[in-house]
Scaffold this motif. Structure first.
Motif, PDB file in Angstrom:
ATOM      1  N   TYR A  27    -113.186  23.154  42.409  1.00 27.67           N
ATOM      2  CA  TYR A  27    -111.930  23.670  41.641  1.00 27.67           C
ATOM      3  C   TYR A  27    -112.065  25.189  41.468  1.00 27.67           C
ATOM      4  CZ  TYR A  27    -111.187  18.565  40.182  1.00 27.67           C
ATOM      5  OH  TYR A  27    -110.973  17.512  40.042  1.00 27.67           O
ATOM      6  N   GLU A  28    -111.037  25.763  41.301  1.00 25.52           N
ATOM      7  CA  GLU A  28    -110.873  27.125  41.040  1.00 25.52           C
ATOM      8  C   GLU A  28    -109.743  27.525  40.163  1.00 25.52           C
ATOM      9  OE1 GLU A  28    -111.369  31.012  43.810  1.00 25.52           O
ATOM     10  OE2 GLU A  28    -109.276  29.986  44.251  1.00 25.52           O
ATOM     11  N   VAL A  29    -109.817  28.486  39.183  1.00 23.53           N
ATOM     12  CA  VAL A  29    -108.598  28.795  38.296  1.00 23.53           C
ATOM     13  C   VAL A  29    -108.475  30.213  38.787  1.00 23.53           C
ATOM     14  CG1 VAL A  29    -108.071  29.238  35.716  1.00 23.53           C
ATOM     15  CG2 VAL A  29    -109.204  27.158  36.604  1.00 23.53           C
ATOM     16  N   ARG A  30    -107.432  30.799  38.707  1.00 24.36           N
ATOM     17  CA  ARG A  30    -107.039  32.150  39.055  1.00 24.36           C
ATOM     18  C   ARG A  30    -105.784  32.481  38.008  1.00 24.36           C
ATOM     19  NH1 ARG A  30    -108.230  35.178  43.261  1.00 24.36           N
ATOM     20  NH2 ARG A  30    -109.424  34.231  44.704  1.00 24.36           N
ATOM     21  N   VAL A  31    -105.990  33.510  37.066  1.00 26.96           N
ATOM     22  CA  VAL A  31    -105.320  33.994  35.907  1.00 26.96           C
ATOM     23  C   VAL A  31    -104.870  35.328  36.497  1.00 26.96           C
ATOM     24  CG1 VAL A  31    -105.094  34.249  33.662  1.00 26.96           C
ATOM     25  CG2 VAL A  31    -106.744  32.582  34.540  1.00 26.96           C
ATOM     26  N   GLU A  32    -103.572  35.456  36.537  1.00 26.39           N
ATOM     27  CA  GLU A  32    -102.924  36.889  36.637  1.00 26.39           C
ATOM     28  C   GLU A  32    -102.294  37.866  35.742  1.00 26.39           C
ATOM     29  OE1 GLU A  32    -100.380  36.110  40.259  1.00 26.39           O
ATOM     30  OE2 GLU A  32    -101.490  34.627  40.644  1.00 26.39           O
ATOM     31  N   VAL A  33    -102.479  37.063  34.391  1.00 28.48           N
ATOM     32  CA  VAL A  33    -101.981  37.777  33.336  1.00 28.48           C
ATOM     33  C   VAL A  33    -102.837  38.158  32.149  1.00 28.48           C
ATOM     34  CG1 VAL A  33     -99.714  36.645  33.664  1.00 28.48           C
ATOM     35  CG2 VAL A  33    -101.311  35.656  32.393  1.00 28.48           C
ATOM     36  N   PRO A  34    -102.712  38.835  31.116  1.00 23.01           N
ATOM     37  CA  PRO A  34    -103.737  39.038  30.142  1.00 23.01           C
ATOM     38  C   PRO A  34    -103.878  37.653  29.632  1.00 23.01           C
ATOM     39  CG  PRO A  34    -102.115  40.812  30.198  1.00 23.01           C
ATOM     40  CD  PRO A  34    -101.620  39.679  31.079  1.00 23.01           C
ATOM     41  N   PHE A  35    -105.315  37.268  29.317  1.00 21.99           N
ATOM     42  CA  PHE A  35    -105.603  35.953  28.391  1.00 21.99           C
ATOM     43  C   PHE A  35    -106.773  36.395  27.439  1.00 21.99           C
ATOM     44  CE2 PHE A  35    -108.270  36.854  32.374  1.00 21.99           C
ATOM     45  CZ  PHE A  35    -109.645  36.231  31.874  1.00 21.99           C
ATOM     46  N   THR A  36    -106.944  35.365  26.409  1.00 22.29           N
ATOM     47  CA  THR A  36    -107.889  35.459  25.781  1.00 22.29           C
ATOM     48  C   THR A  36    -109.348  34.831  26.136  1.00 22.29           C
ATOM     49  OG1 THR A  36    -106.259  35.583  24.056  1.00 22.29           O
ATOM     50  CG2 THR A  36    -108.684  35.068  23.090  1.00 22.29           C
ATOM     51  N   LEU A  37    -110.446  35.414  26.027  1.00 21.05           N
ATOM     52  CA  LEU A  37    -111.667  34.975  26.579  1.00 21.05           C
ATOM     53  C   LEU A  37    -112.579  35.137  25.163  1.00 21.05           C
ATOM     54  CD1 LEU A  37    -113.670  33.708  28.469  1.00 21.05           C
ATOM     55  CD2 LEU A  37    -114.145  35.989  29.244  1.00 21.05           C
ATOM     56  N   ARG A  38    -112.894  33.789  24.734  1.00 18.91           N
ATOM     57  CA  ARG A  38    -114.091  33.613  23.578  1.00 18.91           C
ATOM     58  C   ARG A  38    -115.265  33.481  24.123  1.00 18.91           C
ATOM     59  NH1 ARG A  38    -113.714  30.889  17.564  1.00 18.91           N
ATOM     60  NH2 ARG A  38    -112.188  32.858  17.464  1.00 18.91           N
ATOM     61  N   ILE A  39    -115.966  34.354  23.743  1.00 19.01           N
ATOM     62  CA  ILE A  39    -117.696  34.155  24.105  1.00 19.01           C
ATOM     63  C   ILE A  39    -118.440  34.534  22.872  1.00 19.01           C
ATOM     64  CG2 ILE A  39    -119.425  35.347  25.648  1.00 19.01           C
ATOM     65  CD1 ILE A  39    -117.587  34.011  27.344  1.00 19.01           C
ATOM     66  N   ASP A  40    -119.428  33.674  22.581  1.00 18.57           N
ATOM     67  CA  ASP A  40    -120.438  34.020  21.469  1.00 18.57           C
ATOM     68  C   ASP A  40    -119.587  34.210  20.076  1.00 18.57           C
ATOM     69  OD1 ASP A  40    -122.437  33.641  22.967  1.00 18.57           O
ATOM     70  OD2 ASP A  40    -122.743  35.814  23.591  1.00 18.57           O
ATOM     71  N   GLY A  41    -118.347  33.578  19.889  1.00 18.40           N
ATOM     72  CA  GLY A  41    -117.526  33.578  18.672  1.00 18.40           C
ATOM     73  C   GLY A  41    -116.651  34.843  18.805  1.00 18.40           C
ATOM     74  N   VAL A  42    -116.608  35.786  19.597  1.00 24.75           N
ATOM     75  CA  VAL A  42    -115.854  36.915  19.787  1.00 24.75           C
ATOM     76  C   VAL A  42    -114.763  36.718  20.853  1.00 24.75           C
ATOM     77  CG1 VAL A  42    -115.807  39.396  20.122  1.00 24.75           C
ATOM     78  CG2 VAL A  42    -117.776  38.130  19.081  1.00 24.75           C
ATOM     79  N   ASP A  43    -113.676  37.122  20.323  1.00 23.17           N
ATOM     80  CA  ASP A  43    -112.269  36.772  21.101  1.00 23.17           C
ATOM     81  C   ASP A  43    -112.103  38.324  21.670  1.00 23.17           C
ATOM     82  OD1 ASP A  43    -111.818  34.421  20.694  1.00 23.17           O
ATOM     83  OD2 ASP A  43    -110.071  34.914  18.961  1.00 23.17           O
ATOM     84  N   ARG A  44    -111.840  38.254  23.051  1.00 28.30           N
ATOM     85  CA  ARG A  44    -111.627  39.411  23.916  1.00 28.30           C
ATOM     86  C   ARG A  44    -110.499  39.289  24.699  1.00 28.30           C
ATOM     87  NH1 ARG A  44    -117.111  37.987  24.063  1.00 28.30           N
ATOM     88  NH2 ARG A  44    -118.504  39.538  23.838  1.00 28.30           N
ATOM     89  N   GLN A  45    -109.765  40.172  24.591  1.00 32.09           N
ATOM     90  CA  GLN A  45    -108.247  40.322  25.405  1.00 32.09           C
ATOM     91  C   GLN A  45    -108.601  40.763  26.743  1.00 32.09           C
ATOM     92  OE1 GLN A  45    -105.698  38.758  24.127  1.00 32.09           O
ATOM     93  NE2 GLN A  45    -107.111  38.296  22.496  1.00 32.09           N
ATOM     94  N   ILE A  46    -108.608  40.158  27.656  1.00 28.76           N
ATOM     95  CA  ILE A  46    -108.969  40.557  29.060  1.00 28.76           C
ATOM     96  C   ILE A  46    -107.753  40.664  30.111  1.00 28.76           C
ATOM     97  CG2 ILE A  46    -109.997  39.589  31.424  1.00 28.76           C
ATOM     98  CD1 ILE A  46    -111.919  39.807  28.874  1.00 28.76           C
ATOM     99  N   GLU A  47    -107.483  41.613  30.558  1.00 24.68           N
ATOM    100  CA  GLU A  47    -106.368  42.121  31.449  1.00 24.68           C
ATOM    101  C   GLU A  47    -106.815  42.210  32.787  1.00 24.68           C
ATOM    102  OE1 GLU A  47    -103.043  45.589  31.875  1.00 24.68           O
ATOM    103  OE2 GLU A  47    -104.243  45.302  29.991  1.00 24.68           O
ATOM    104  N   PRO A  48    -106.597  41.238  33.646  1.00 24.69           N
ATOM    105  CA  PRO A  48    -106.884  41.398  35.017  1.00 24.69           C
ATOM    106  C   PRO A  48    -106.613  42.919  35.918  1.00 24.69           C
ATOM    107  CG  PRO A  48    -105.543  39.349  34.680  1.00 24.69           C
ATOM    108  CD  PRO A  48    -105.808  40.206  33.519  1.00 24.69           C
ATOM    109  N   GLY A  49    -107.384  43.329  36.370  1.00 26.40           N
ATOM    110  CA  GLY A  49    -107.197  44.831  37.220  1.00 26.40           C
ATOM    111  C   GLY A  49    -107.961  45.717  36.501  1.00 26.40           C
TER     112      GLY A  49
END
Length: 123
Positions: A27-49
């Motif tokens: 399986y593979e997931v590709r995200v091309e738009v900004p998304f939210t990633l929660r790691i260790d209880g902290v939400d980060r806004q991730i913007e590809p590129g």
């Protein structure tokens, strides 16, 4: 819609103009738009590129999926054992994300959140 890869571990991440996450089971997931990633209880806004975001995405390495779903509006939600989470929403003008899996499975979130699904071929 269950995307079918709960129980699979993250094998690799690749950060560029898309964020690619490879899982066990083919399986593979590709995200091309900004998304939210929660790691260790902290939400980060991730913007590809954007290079500054790459270290956060790498933190997914080895994590095991507990839940992977697409909703009817085109949202993607992947939850991991231990509490990490990736959430992507549809884009009004672009394909937001794609899931590819074994035997030709493909799910694409098109503009506005419309899902296109190609089912896995049975051998």
């Amino acid at each position: 819609m269950d995307l079918g890869f709960a129980g699979q571990a993250v094998l690799n991440t690749d950060f560029g103009y898309t964020v690619a996450v490879q899982f066990g089971g083919g399986y593979e997931v590709r995200v091309e738009v900004p998304f939210t990633l929660r790691i260790d209880g902290v939400d980060r806004q991730i913007e590809p590129g954007r290079d500054a975001d790459a270290p956060a995405v790498a933190l997914l390495g080895g994590q095991v999926v507990s839940f992977a779903r697409a909703d009817d509006s085109g949202g993607l939600r992947i939850e991991f054992v231990g509490g990490a989470r990736l959430v992507a929403t549809p884009d009004s003008a672009f394909e937001a994300w794609t899931v590819a899996g074994p035997d030709g499975l493909k799910v694409v979130c098109g503009p506005g959140g419309e899902l296109s699904v190609w089912s896995a071929q049975q051998s």
